[in-house]
Enzyme design. Structure first.
Site, short mmCIF file in Angstrom:
data_model
loop_
_atom_site.label_atom_id
_atom_site.label_comp_id
_atom_site.label_asym_id
_atom_site.label_seq_id
_atom_site.Cartn_x
_atom_site.Cartn_y
_atom_site.Cartn_z
N ASN A 27 8.79 -3.82 -5.20
CA ASN A 27 10.14 -3.98 -4.62
C ASN A 27 10.10 -5.06 -3.54
O ASN A 27 10.89 -5.99 -3.54
CB ASN A 27 10.63 -2.67 -4.01
CG ASN A 27 10.45 -1.50 -4.95
OD1 ASN A 27 10.47 -1.67 -6.15
ND2 ASN A 27 10.24 -0.31 -4.40
N ASP A 28 9.15 -4.92 -2.63
CA ASP A 28 9.05 -5.93 -1.59
C ASP A 28 8.38 -7.20 -2.10
O ASP A 28 8.75 -8.29 -1.69
CB ASP A 28 8.29 -5.37 -0.37
CG ASP A 28 9.21 -4.56 0.52
OD1 ASP A 28 10.33 -5.04 0.79
OD2 ASP A 28 8.83 -3.46 0.94
N GLU A 60 2.30 -6.22 -1.20
CA GLU A 60 3.75 -6.40 -1.32
C GLU A 60 4.24 -7.65 -0.59
O GLU A 60 5.44 -7.83 -0.40
CB GLU A 60 4.51 -5.15 -0.85
CG GLU A 60 4.14 -4.62 0.50
CD GLU A 60 4.88 -3.33 0.86
OE1 GLU A 60 5.82 -2.92 0.18
OE2 GLU A 60 4.50 -2.74 1.89
N CYS A 62 3.09 0.85 -7.37
CA CYS A 62 3.93 1.96 -6.94
C CYS A 62 5.37 1.53 -6.71
O CYS A 62 6.22 2.32 -6.34
CB CYS A 62 3.37 2.63 -5.69
SG CYS A 62 3.32 1.54 -4.26
N ARG A 113 1.32 6.98 2.41
CA ARG A 113 1.51 5.68 3.05
C ARG A 113 1.93 5.91 4.50
O ARG A 113 2.80 6.72 4.78
CB ARG A 113 2.60 4.89 2.32
CG ARG A 113 2.91 3.60 3.05
CD ARG A 113 3.91 2.76 2.32
NE ARG A 113 5.25 3.31 2.40
CZ ARG A 113 6.29 2.79 1.75
NH1 ARG A 113 6.11 1.77 0.95
NH2 ARG A 113 7.48 3.31 1.88
N HIS A 168 16.67 1.86 -0.84
CA HIS A 168 15.94 3.12 -0.81
C HIS A 168 16.80 4.29 -1.26
O HIS A 168 16.28 5.30 -1.72
CB HIS A 168 15.33 3.36 0.56
CG HIS A 168 14.09 2.54 0.73
ND1 HIS A 168 14.11 1.32 1.33
CD2 HIS A 168 12.83 2.74 0.29
CE1 HIS A 168 12.88 0.80 1.29
NE2 HIS A 168 12.09 1.64 0.66
N ARG A 191 6.08 8.39 0.72
CA ARG A 191 6.74 7.54 1.73
C ARG A 191 6.90 8.36 3.01
O ARG A 191 7.94 8.97 3.24
CB ARG A 191 8.09 7.06 1.22
CG ARG A 191 8.03 6.04 0.10
CD ARG A 191 9.44 5.57 -0.28
NE ARG A 191 9.43 4.33 -1.01
CZ ARG A 191 9.46 4.21 -2.35
NH1 ARG A 191 9.47 5.29 -3.10
NH2 ARG A 191 9.47 3.02 -2.92
N ARG A 225 16.33 -7.51 -1.13
CA ARG A 225 16.44 -6.37 -2.05
C ARG A 225 17.66 -5.50 -1.75
O ARG A 225 18.07 -4.69 -2.57
CB ARG A 225 15.15 -5.52 -2.01
CG ARG A 225 14.90 -4.89 -0.68
CD ARG A 225 13.53 -4.24 -0.60
NE ARG A 225 13.51 -2.88 -1.11
CZ ARG A 225 12.46 -2.06 -0.97
NH1 ARG A 225 11.36 -2.49 -0.39
NH2 ARG A 225 12.51 -0.83 -1.41
#
Ligand code: PEP
Ligand code: MG
Length: 551
Positions: free
Chosen positions: A452-453, A429, A500, A330, A187, A294, A463
């Site tokens: 990403n996930d 995800e 996203c 989110r 992140h 986020r 990750r």
């Protein structure tokens, strides 16, 4: 010149002095002091500096998140003026103890006393006493906790930065990031891209504190870090910087233009943000909306749960500033690498698969409801949509919807207005959500793929892993096929699908995403115009069939 090679994770060339991140909470050594008068004066000066800092934080919080949250800093100022606290420290210094140790000794005493009280509110103040004391000690030892004690903007160096540390940095002071460890999918790397700041990770041991203060030039694309660059290197990198600036000017001409392919297919290009602070960048780069707010960063910035009011103000600001454009917020995605101490989550062997994101919200409905109330209340100020992370099952979505309905009923009973049409979406995800996407699509208004996930869970590659970037292949056909399957099921059910995750900004895949029929791409603000330029150069009639046949 020393040339260090790392991995570029956020493009751009930056030049400036190197500054090592000062982490608060370093071990405090107790020493004997001869000149107690001078030590008392040193303490007083640090206390006054802390008061000024808290005033600045108060004003910043007041402007950004409102009175209720700002009040914390006011309370901290009051504590710093508390005579028992101040005199307690002065007494210890008077007995010949250095100021740092005296502050921590009295802080411990106060914290213990507060914790022993039979009143939850007073117990909660123990953390505040420690907080103000750490601030004063940080100032005394020259390490402004989590801060950048420099007049000029710097290239920030660190071993690694936690998301909670990154969000608290004064962004106006940062030209670039260089970290010894880290991963391109962490992140912190994502935040650097959101802020449009060049960043390099994984430079290892070669980044030495001895270089502190020296001029460095970094290239966030190639991963080069040049300490005291020689003339040839400096000329090469600064030329590249000038080229980047020229390209940016060229891309600026695309502002106001639609994201439309040669054959007339329109794509929504939205932005990923972490706080209302990032909205300036969204507007400056002509983002069509916010595709991923986020919200957990509001939680990471705080040392206790952000209140409904605090959150309401942040969401309202986003809704208003986007002037009716869609703002997808989110819900809390805490856990795994995003930790906030006050959640007091149990230490897990495998946090990426543990109690995180929606699992926390469904386990602690009171935390979830506070956020949902704030979201619904803010919905009348613009076009808010709500998105839920880490979904694996249909029952989770049904339970979420039940909680949303309960929150709506509460607001109705209290005669608090909200938008009845707020769209609800889920993040795709996890592989389970892809496999269930036919059923999930019937439950919600949209899907947004968190690549990403999704990559992490599909390929079973952490990750965050320092040495795993080679295996973290978001271009893997397994990931692309997952996106296709979810998109097909979304379209069958008549809902839209976006991406996203970081992959959305990868322009080498834009044509593939358009062939798949992706409706929206949400990227860091600085990626909007480069993406628009690529979309406008694509004719989906040319290669789509072949791309899909080869997926
Ligand atoms: C993702 O997983 O792709 C995503 C967008 O969410 P985050 O990176 O915040 O986990
Ligand atoms: Mg995610």
């Amino acid at each position: 010149m020393v040339l260090i090679q790392g991995k570029g994770v956020s493009k751009g060339v930056a030049a400036g002095p190197l500054y090592f991140y000062q982490r608060g909470g370093a071990e405090i050594v107790r020493t004997q002091i001869e000149d107690t008068e001078a030590e008392l004066a040193r303490f007083e000066e640090a206390r006054q500096t802390a008061m000024t800092q808290l005033q600045e934080l108060y004003e910043k919080a007041l402007a950004e998140v409102g009175e209720e949250s700002a009040a914390l800093f006011e309370a901290h100022q009051m504590m710093l003026e508390d005579m028992d606290y101040v005199e307690g420290i002065q007494d210890v210094i008077g007995s010949g103890v250095n100021a740092e140790a005296a502050v921590m000794e009295v802080a411990e005493q106060f914290a213990e006393m507060l914790l022993a009280m039979d009143d939850e509110y007073m117990q909660g103040r123990a953390a505040d006493v420690k907080d103000i004391s750490t601030r004063v000690v940080g100032i005394l030892s020259g390490a402004v906790a989590g801060g950048i004690d420099s007049e000029v903007p710097v290239i920030l160096a660190a071993d690694d930065l936690a998301p909670s540390e990154t969000v608290q940095l004064d962004k106006s002071k940062i030209l670039g990031f260089v970290t010894s460890g880290g991963s391109g999918n962490s992140h912190t790397a994502i935040l650097a891209r959101t802020m449009g700041i060049p960043a390099i990770i994984g430079v290892g041991e070669k980044l030495k504190e001895a270089y502190s203060g020296k001029d460095v030039i970094i290239d966030g694309e190639t991963g080069e870090v040049a300490v005291e660059a020689d003339e040839i290197t400096s000329e090469r990198l600064l030329k590249k910087q000038a080229k980047e600036r020229a390209l940016k000017e060229l891309l600026d001409q695309l502002k106001g233009q639609p994201n439309i392919t040669i054959d007339g297919k329109k794509v929504m290009v939205y932005c990923n943000i972490g706080s209302p602070d990032d909205l300036d960048a969204v507007l400056a780069n002509d983002g069509g909306g916010v595709g991923l707010f986020r919200s957990e960063f509001l939680y990471l910035q705080n040392d206790t749960y952000p209140t409904e009011e605090q959150q309401f103000r942040a969401y309202k600001t986003a809704a208003e500033r986007m002037g009716g454009k869609r703002v997808i917020i989110r819900t809390l995605d805490i856990g795994a690498d995003k930790q906030a101490d006050y959640f007091q989550l149990e230490k897990e062997e495998n946090p990426a698969m543990g109690l995180r994101a929606i699992r926390i919200c469904l386990t602690r409905p009171e935390v979830f409801k506070t956020q949902l109330r704030a979201l619904y209340r803010a919905s009348v100020y613009g076009k808010i949509a709500i998105m839920f992370p880490m979904i694996t099952s249909v029952w989770e979505v049904r339970e979420i919807k039940r909680i949303c309905q309960a929150v709506q009923a509460e607001l109705r009973a209290e005669e608090i207005p909200f938008d009845e049409q707020v769209e609800l979406g889920i993040m795709i995800e996890t592989p389970a959500s892809v496999m269930m996407s036919d059923q999930l699509a019937k439950e919600v208004d949209f899907f947004s793929v968190g690549t990403n996930d999704l990559t992490q869970y599909t390929l079973a590659v952490d990750r965050q892993g320092n040495n795993l970037d080679r295996f973290f292949d978001a271009h893997h056909p397994a990931v692309l096929r997952m996106i296709k399957q979810a998109a097909d099921n979304a379209h069958k059910a008549g809902i839209w699908l976006g991406i996203c995750g970081e992959l959305g900004a990868d322009t080498s895949l834009t044509e593939t995403f358009l062939a798949i029929g992706v409706d929206e791409l949400s990227v860091s603000p600085s990626a909007v115009l480069p993406l628009r330029s690529v979309i406008r150069s694509i004719d989906t009639r040319k290669n789509s069939e072949e791309i899909l046949a080869n997926l």
